[in-house]
Enzyme design. Structure first.
Site, PDB file in Angstrom:
ATOM      1  N   GLY A  13       0.826  -1.215   0.000  1.00  0.00           N
ATOM      2  CA  GLY A  13       0.000   0.000   0.000  1.00  0.00           C
ATOM      3  C   GLY A  13       0.854   1.256   0.000  1.00  0.00           C
ATOM      4  N   HIS A  14       1.960   1.234  -0.737  1.00  0.00           N
ATOM      5  CA  HIS A  14       2.931   2.344  -0.657  1.00  0.00           C
ATOM      6  C   HIS A  14       2.455   3.607  -1.355  1.00  0.00           C
ATOM      7  CE1 HIS A  14       3.715   1.040  -4.728  1.00  0.00           C
ATOM      8  NE2 HIS A  14       4.473   2.105  -4.921  1.00  0.00           N
ATOM      9  N   VAL A  18      -0.726   6.680   4.117  1.00  0.00           N
ATOM     10  CA  VAL A  18       0.122   6.057   5.133  1.00  0.00           C
ATOM     11  C   VAL A  18       1.353   5.409   4.500  1.00  0.00           C
ATOM     12  CG1 VAL A  18       0.211   4.210   6.853  1.00  0.00           C
ATOM     13  CG2 VAL A  18      -1.806   5.679   6.700  1.00  0.00           C
ATOM     14  N   TYR A 138     -15.819  -1.686   7.432  1.00  0.00           N
ATOM     15  CA  TYR A 138     -14.364  -1.499   7.485  1.00  0.00           C
ATOM     16  C   TYR A 138     -13.827  -2.070   8.797  1.00  0.00           C
ATOM     17  CZ  TYR A 138     -10.001   1.247   7.638  1.00  0.00           C
ATOM     18  OH  TYR A 138      -8.695   1.649   7.716  1.00  0.00           O
ATOM     19  N   LEU A 168      -6.097  10.213  10.623  1.00  0.00           N
ATOM     20  CA  LEU A 168      -4.832  10.727  10.092  1.00  0.00           C
ATOM     21  C   LEU A 168      -5.075  11.834   9.081  1.00  0.00           C
ATOM     22  CD1 LEU A 168      -3.289   7.238   9.379  1.00  0.00           C
ATOM     23  CD2 LEU A 168      -2.755   8.724  11.331  1.00  0.00           C
ATOM     24  N   HIS A 181     -11.886  12.155   4.140  1.00  0.00           N
ATOM     25  CA  HIS A 181     -12.129  12.397   5.556  1.00  0.00           C
ATOM     26  C   HIS A 181     -12.305  13.905   5.777  1.00  0.00           C
ATOM     27  CE1 HIS A 181     -10.544   8.269   6.106  1.00  0.00           C
ATOM     28  NE2 HIS A 181     -11.515   8.261   6.992  1.00  0.00           N
TER      29      HIS A 181
HETATM   30  P1  GDP Z   1     -15.127   9.497  10.927  1.00  0.00           P
HETATM   31  O1  GDP Z   1     -14.080   9.985  11.908  1.00  0.00           O
HETATM   32  O2  GDP Z   1     -15.043   8.040  10.658  1.00  0.00           O
HETATM   33  O3  GDP Z   1     -16.507   9.920  11.365  1.00  0.00           O
HETATM   34  O4  GDP Z   1     -14.827  10.143   9.495  1.00  0.00           O
HETATM   35  P2  GDP Z   1     -14.807  11.590   8.825  1.00  0.00           P
HETATM   36  O5  GDP Z   1     -13.433  12.158   8.894  1.00  0.00           O
HETATM   37  O6  GDP Z   1     -15.383  11.413   7.457  1.00  0.00           O
HETATM   38  O7  GDP Z   1     -15.814  12.523   9.651  1.00  0.00           O
HETATM   39  C1  GDP Z   1     -15.503  13.054  10.903  1.00  0.00           C
HETATM   40  C2  GDP Z   1     -16.567  14.055  11.333  1.00  0.00           C
HETATM   41  O8  GDP Z   1     -16.430  15.238  10.536  1.00  0.00           O
HETATM   42  C3  GDP Z   1     -18.007  13.583  11.152  1.00  0.00           C
HETATM   43  O9  GDP Z   1     -18.775  14.036  12.257  1.00  0.00           O
HETATM   44  C4  GDP Z   1     -18.450  14.319   9.874  1.00  0.00           C
HETATM   45  O10 GDP Z   1     -19.853  14.505   9.800  1.00  0.00           O
HETATM   46  C5  GDP Z   1     -17.707  15.639  10.063  1.00  0.00           C
HETATM   47  N1  GDP Z   1     -17.562  16.431   8.844  1.00  0.00           N
HETATM   48  C6  GDP Z   1     -17.846  17.760   8.732  1.00  0.00           C
HETATM   49  N2  GDP Z   1     -17.676  18.171   7.483  1.00  0.00           N
HETATM   50  C7  GDP Z   1     -17.236  17.109   6.758  1.00  0.00           C
HETATM   51  C8  GDP Z   1     -16.890  16.948   5.388  1.00  0.00           C
HETATM   52  O11 GDP Z   1     -16.961  17.857   4.566  1.00  0.00           O
HETATM   53  N3  GDP Z   1     -16.451  15.698   5.019  1.00  0.00           N
HETATM   54  C9  GDP Z   1     -16.362  14.663   5.910  1.00  0.00           C
HETATM   55  N4  GDP Z   1     -15.919  13.472   5.490  1.00  0.00           N
HETATM   56  N5  GDP Z   1     -16.720  14.803   7.222  1.00  0.00           N
HETATM   57  C10 GDP Z   1     -17.145  16.011   7.631  1.00  0.00           C
END
Ligand code: GDP
Length: 317
Positions: A13-14, A18, A138, A168, A181
């Site tokens: 997974g390089h 990560v 997952y 991360l 994320h």
């Molecule tokens: P999680 O840590 O597995 O929940 O993954 P995420 O990084 O996708 O989301 C973290 C939190 O950030 C959650 O409460 C989302 O609803 C919030 N969040 C706010 N705005 C965003 C956005 O634009 N994208 C994502 N992915 N999450 C968001």
């Protein structure tokens, strides 16, 4: 394995967030880093993975390969998240046993812990309760990988260990708005809102959930550290032990990192996910490691990279 000097080290997974960071960090260990592209080796194919490992016979393996994604991707592609992550773990761990790999590190995630785990989450919380439904697929696959490392250690004496990185971020992250994320998503939204002069940008959910974030270069450093100093069945959390609300994170990214001064609109039709996620890092601390990149510094470095790579960084990883 107390030194990686002159060892043959496979980073599966390089090309991911990560894996790239691990390769950068491993260069300082004077080992031979082995990598395979998707085209050269399909990690979902058991036969191919066995043949490759038996032929290459690496001394050490890091499993950084995974199908990853944020809350939306996990929720909408359950089959892909479950199948691909189970196959990657199963194929590599079993083949590493057959190929007599001296040491293997499997990278899990703090999302393997129960939704209602007491916070900060200790490693002993594993399998003590129901998972967060948005990333159950997952998590189940990652738990299978952890259990494989433990089972192969018990039955065959293989030195296979697992670590649980927290959320991360860093360079080479996925900035696609649907599958990314929260950090890359908010960084991109703030950047584009600033560029277009938009009055507001959207933040998913209520802004209340609490999350812990670790810069990927800190993660890579911790992995290499743990790899050379720890052997055991117990899993090890890798994080900072500190959390921040999504609302405060959004403000920090918009105001202090990107320089966007418009409004933050919270979209309650999007899921919050788990209410709080912060890891207990006592075990990692006791081994002698702590992070060195604070959130604001890490976010600024990531944003600088995003701006330099704006055209390519927005594509799905
Ligand atoms: P999680 O840590 O597995 O929940 O993954 P995420 O990084 O996708 O989301 C973290 C939190 O950030 C959650 O409460 C989302 O609803 C919030 N969040 C706010 N705005 C965003 C956005 O634009 N994208 C994502 N992915 N999450 C968001």
């Amino acid at each position: 394995m107390d030194s990686l000097l002159n060892k043959r080290v496979w980073v599966a997974g390089h090309r991911g967030l990560v894996g790239k960071a691990l390769c950068r960090r491993l260069e300082r260990e004077n080992c031979t880093i082995l990598t395979t592209t998707r085209h050269e080796l399909n990690l979902l194919n058991q036969h191919d993975v066995e043949a490759w490992l038996l032929h290459e016979k690496p001394d050490a393996v890091f499993i950084a390969a995974a199908k990853v994604g944020g809350i939306w991707a996990n929720n909408t592609k359950p089959a892909e998240f479950l199948y691909e992550n189970m196959m990657i773990a199963g194929n590599i761990i079993h083949a590493a046993h057959l190929a007599k790999v001296s040491k293997l590190m499997f990278l899990g995630s703090t999302c393997v812990y129960p939704k209602m785990a007491a916070q900060p989450i200790t490693e002993t919380a594993l399998l003590t309760g129901a998972l967060e439904p948005t990333n159950e697929w997952y998590a189940i696959a990652k738990i299978a990988g952890i259990k494989m490392c433990q089972a192969y250690r018990r039955q065959y004496g293989d030195d296979f260990i697992s670590v649980m990185p927290t959320n991360l971020y860093g360079t080479h992250d996925n900035f696609d708005l649907e599958s990314s994320h929260v950090i890359p998503a908010l960084m991109r939204k703030a950047h584009e809102a600033k560029m277009s002069g938009a009055k507001a940008m959207t933040v998913w959910g209520s802004g209340k959930p609490l999350r812990e974030f670790l810069h990927v270069d800190d993660l890579a450093d911790a992995c290499v550290f743990v790899f050379q100093r720890y052997s055991g069945e117990e899993i090890v959390n890798i994080g900072t032990g500190q959390d921040v609300s999504i609302g405060d994170l959004a403000t920090m990214i918009a105001r202090d990192v990107v320089g966007y001064t418009g409004a933050l609109d919270f979209d309650s039709s999007k899921p919050d996910g788990t209410p709080r996620k912060v890891s207990d890092v006592s075990r990692l601390k006791a081994l002698g490691w702590k992070p060195s990149i604070d959130l604001l510094t890490g976010l600024r470095a990531t944003y600088a990279w995003f701006q330099e790579n704006y055209d390519t960084a927005r594509a799905v990883a």
